[in-house]
Design a protein around this motif. Structure first.
Motif, mmCIF file in Angstrom:
data_model
loop_
_atom_site.group_PDB
_atom_site.id
_atom_site.type_symbol
_atom_site.label_atom_id
_atom_site.label_comp_id
_atom_site.label_asym_id
_atom_site.label_seq_id
_atom_site.Cartn_x
_atom_site.Cartn_y
_atom_site.Cartn_z
ATOM 1 N N VAL A 68 -7.382 6.412 12.525
ATOM 2 C CA VAL A 68 -6.679 6.398 13.192
ATOM 3 C C VAL A 68 -6.668 7.642 14.320
ATOM 4 C CG1 VAL A 68 -4.156 5.143 13.891
ATOM 5 C CG2 VAL A 68 -5.518 4.049 12.386
ATOM 6 N N HIS A 69 -6.258 8.372 13.228
ATOM 7 C CA HIS A 69 -6.514 10.026 13.390
ATOM 8 C C HIS A 69 -6.739 10.834 11.979
ATOM 9 C CE1 HIS A 69 -3.999 13.464 14.751
ATOM 10 N NE2 HIS A 69 -3.958 13.985 13.558
ATOM 11 N N GLU A 125 -5.328 16.444 9.021
ATOM 12 C CA GLU A 125 -4.327 15.481 9.124
ATOM 13 C C GLU A 125 -5.423 14.215 8.752
ATOM 14 O OE1 GLU A 125 -2.029 15.454 12.732
ATOM 15 O OE2 GLU A 125 -1.261 17.464 12.116
ATOM 16 N N ARG A 171 -3.517 -5.131 7.295
ATOM 17 C CA ARG A 171 -2.329 -3.749 8.343
ATOM 18 C C ARG A 171 -1.878 -3.158 7.270
ATOM 19 N NH1 ARG A 171 3.633 -7.405 9.606
ATOM 20 N NH2 ARG A 171 4.437 -4.522 9.212
ATOM 21 N N ALA A 230 -1.625 16.734 19.247
ATOM 22 C CA ALA A 230 -1.429 14.997 19.589
ATOM 23 C C ALA A 230 -1.445 14.716 18.041
ATOM 24 C CB ALA A 230 -2.905 14.629 20.351
ATOM 25 N N LEU A 231 -1.238 13.655 17.610
ATOM 26 C CA LEU A 231 -1.273 12.536 17.030
ATOM 27 C C LEU A 231 -1.123 10.796 17.666
ATOM 28 C CD1 LEU A 231 -1.095 12.340 13.722
ATOM 29 C CD2 LEU A 231 1.551 12.210 13.860
ATOM 30 N N THR A 232 -1.698 10.202 16.528
ATOM 31 C CA THR A 232 -2.423 9.011 16.659
ATOM 32 C C THR A 232 -0.817 8.675 15.205
ATOM 33 O OG1 THR A 232 -3.591 9.185 18.385
ATOM 34 C CG2 THR A 232 -3.601 7.078 17.397
ATOM 35 N N LEU A 233 -0.799 7.357 15.706
ATOM 36 C CA LEU A 233 -0.032 6.226 14.059
ATOM 37 C C LEU A 233 -0.885 4.880 15.013
ATOM 38 C CD1 LEU A 233 3.387 7.879 13.930
ATOM 39 C CD2 LEU A 233 1.506 7.919 12.192
ATOM 40 N N GLU A 234 -0.636 4.279 13.664
ATOM 41 C CA GLU A 234 -0.522 2.794 13.711
ATOM 42 C C GLU A 234 0.258 2.268 13.539
ATOM 43 O OE1 GLU A 234 -3.719 1.698 14.332
ATOM 44 O OE2 GLU A 234 -3.354 -1.146 13.732
ATOM 45 N N GLU A 260 3.442 -0.754 12.503
ATOM 46 C CA GLU A 260 2.972 -1.632 11.721
ATOM 47 C C GLU A 260 4.832 -2.399 12.996
ATOM 48 O OE1 GLU A 260 0.555 -2.972 11.148
ATOM 49 O OE2 GLU A 260 -0.816 -1.872 10.514
ATOM 50 N N GLU A 315 8.113 -1.883 10.709
ATOM 51 C CA GLU A 315 7.990 -0.286 9.727
ATOM 52 C C GLU A 315 8.059 0.758 10.522
ATOM 53 O OE1 GLU A 315 4.582 -0.451 8.245
ATOM 54 O OE2 GLU A 315 4.341 -2.575 6.765
ATOM 55 N N THR A 316 9.033 1.642 9.031
ATOM 56 C CA THR A 316 9.394 2.684 10.295
ATOM 57 C C THR A 316 8.198 4.042 9.661
ATOM 58 O OG1 THR A 316 11.617 2.009 9.564
ATOM 59 C CG2 THR A 316 11.071 4.556 10.101
ATOM 60 N N GLN A 317 7.983 5.202 10.339
ATOM 61 C CA GLN A 317 7.103 5.707 10.010
ATOM 62 C C GLN A 317 7.443 6.979 10.552
ATOM 63 O OE1 GLN A 317 2.522 5.137 10.553
ATOM 64 N NE2 GLN A 317 3.329 3.065 11.777
ATOM 65 N N ILE A 364 2.961 18.844 14.943
ATOM 66 C CA ILE A 364 2.797 16.842 14.767
ATOM 67 C C ILE A 364 1.797 16.930 14.010
ATOM 68 C CG2 ILE A 364 4.741 16.477 16.484
ATOM 69 C CD1 ILE A 364 2.671 15.340 17.586
ATOM 70 N N GLY A 365 2.518 16.312 12.950
ATOM 71 C CA GLY A 365 1.772 15.747 11.995
ATOM 72 C C GLY A 365 2.406 14.326 11.419
ATOM 73 N N PRO A 366 1.369 13.727 10.568
ATOM 74 C CA PRO A 366 2.208 12.874 9.790
ATOM 75 C C PRO A 366 2.667 13.084 8.653
ATOM 76 C CG PRO A 366 -0.189 12.433 8.571
ATOM 77 C CD PRO A 366 0.273 13.761 10.280
ATOM 78 N N SER A 367 4.038 12.412 8.564
ATOM 79 C CA SER A 367 4.930 12.191 6.866
ATOM 80 C C SER A 367 5.163 11.143 6.397
ATOM 81 C CB SER A 367 6.194 13.610 8.236
ATOM 82 O OG SER A 367 6.774 13.632 6.546
ATOM 83 N N THR A 368 5.783 11.172 5.712
ATOM 84 C CA THR A 368 6.325 10.362 4.705
ATOM 85 C C THR A 368 7.645 10.123 4.460
ATOM 86 O OG1 THR A 368 6.742 11.080 2.603
ATOM 87 C CG2 THR A 368 4.461 10.289 3.549
#
Lengths: 202, 166
Positions: free
Chosen positions: A90-91, A103, A121, B105-109, B111, B114-116, B133-137
């Motif tokens: 996805v990224h 990332e 999913r 930029a960042l693209t997320l899926e 769902e 759910e919380t991302q 910005i980056g994906p986190s948990t």
């Protein structure tokens, strides 16, 4: 991606819903659903079958996946371990200057069960490696401190990339309700309505 | 003279005494569990993204304005130590942050149900800091963001404000 088998899913709706409707003529009791229902968002354990990374992968790229643990409903194996499918990047972003980490965001798309496609999913790396695999080494803090102490040299400190090796285990979930045919031997006496997973034999 | 020496000794000893007392005070705050943020579930049929930025001196004067890719109006801005929640339809969605020198930029899926988590940081630039910005948990959010505060309402778009200040 083909549409999920809507007709069969609707057929799996609880009989109680139909039973609450008022009917003029007394109809015989609805039989129990003939199929085995695998509910949506059932957790699955899958393996990534290709090397991926924030540096080597491209956004939109697809990769093969494999079901690691078989899934059973009422004691009947409906998704055997080893069936394959597809995921998608996805990224993906390479690590950059000033300590920016690489990332990688992945998605599980589907598993193929013969000619049937099971939509997926909620891809997640297993918790222990979730942070490490979704993102590389973040050196932003080191870069900022170096810049404060030693000037612009801190800008040239790079971040780390993340790398996902073939065989990496991850979690996914089923996207839709899936109805499977009940074996003839079980149709007369259904077992406990539970979903279970069994690990693939090597 | 004695008073002067006593004052000097007290001044020298005070930092040590405070340093010794600080971990105990922190431990008490952690034990009490105060400030633990409860993240509500997204509305039915929706997913959500929690954007956050940890505190700290580096880039503290700079904001981290989050946009949908291609949009002119920002979703919200993150000052140091702040967070906001964005409710969204499920599916892929791309976000961008802009600064004087560059953008990221960042693209997320996203769902359903759910919380991302997305983290914004200010990294070093040539002339000014650069938002990243980056994906986190959730684990990283809870670990690194001890005392999260909601972004001020005036820094949010109407849709984001409706979610965070119902």
């Amino acid at each position: 991606m083909p549409a999920p088998p809507e007709a069969t899913v609707e057929g799996a709706a609880p009989a109680a819903e139909a039973a609450t409707e008022t009917r003029a003529d007394p109809a015989p009791a609805e039989p129990a659903p003939a199929g085995l229902l695998l509910p949506r968002t059932t957790p699955l354990i899958i393996a990534i079958e290709k090397e991926l990374g924030s540096k080597i992968s491209l956004t939109g790229e697809t990769f093969p996946i494999r079901l690691v643990k078989a899934v059973s409903v009422e004691g009947v194996e409906v998704l055997p371990a080893g069936i394959t499918g597809q995921g998608e990047v996805v990224h993906a972003k390479k690590a950059g200057l000033a300590g920016a980490a690489g990332e990688l965001v992945l998605a599980a798309r589907y598993l193929d069960l013969g000619e049937r496609r099971i939509a997926l999913r909620s891809f997640r790396f297993m918790e222990a490696g979730e942070i490490a695999l979704g993102k590389g080494q973040d050196n932003t803090g080191v870069s900022n401190v170096t810049t404060a102490l030693a000037g612009p040299i801190g800008f040239f400190i790079g971040g780390g990339n993340t790398n996902v090796l073939p065989g990496t285990i991850a979690n996914a979930r089923t996207r839709n309700d899936e109805l499977f045919e009940r074996p003839a031997a079980q149709a007369a006496a259904p077992a406990d309505p539970q979903v279970a997973t069994r690990e693939e034999n090597p | 003279m004695k008073k002067l020496i006593a004052a000097a000794i007290f001044a020298a000893a005070a930092p040590l005494a405070l340093t010794g007392a600080a971990p105990a005070a922190l431990a008490q705050a952690k034990a009490a569990g105060e400030g633990e943020l409860t993240i509500p579930a997204p509305p039915p049929g929706k997913g959500q993204v929690l954007f956050y930025r940890t505190g700290g001196l580096s880039g503290a004067a700079l904001g981290c304005a989050v946009f949908d890719v291609g949009a002119e109006d920002k979703l919200s801005s993150l000052d140091a130590g702040k967070y906001f929640v964005l409710v969204s339809d499920p599916g892929p969605r791309s976000f961008t942050v802009k600064s004087l020198e560059t953008k990221d930029a960042l693209t997320l899926e996203i769902e359903e149900g759910e919380t991302q988590f997305v983290r914004c940081k200010i990294k070093t630039g040539f002339m000014s800091g650069r938002a990243d910005i980056g994906p986190s948990t959730e684990t990283e959010f809870r670990t690194k963001h001890k005392n999260p505060k909601l972004v001020d309402a005036e820094d949010m778009s109407a849709a984001v404000k409706a979610t965070n200040y119902p």
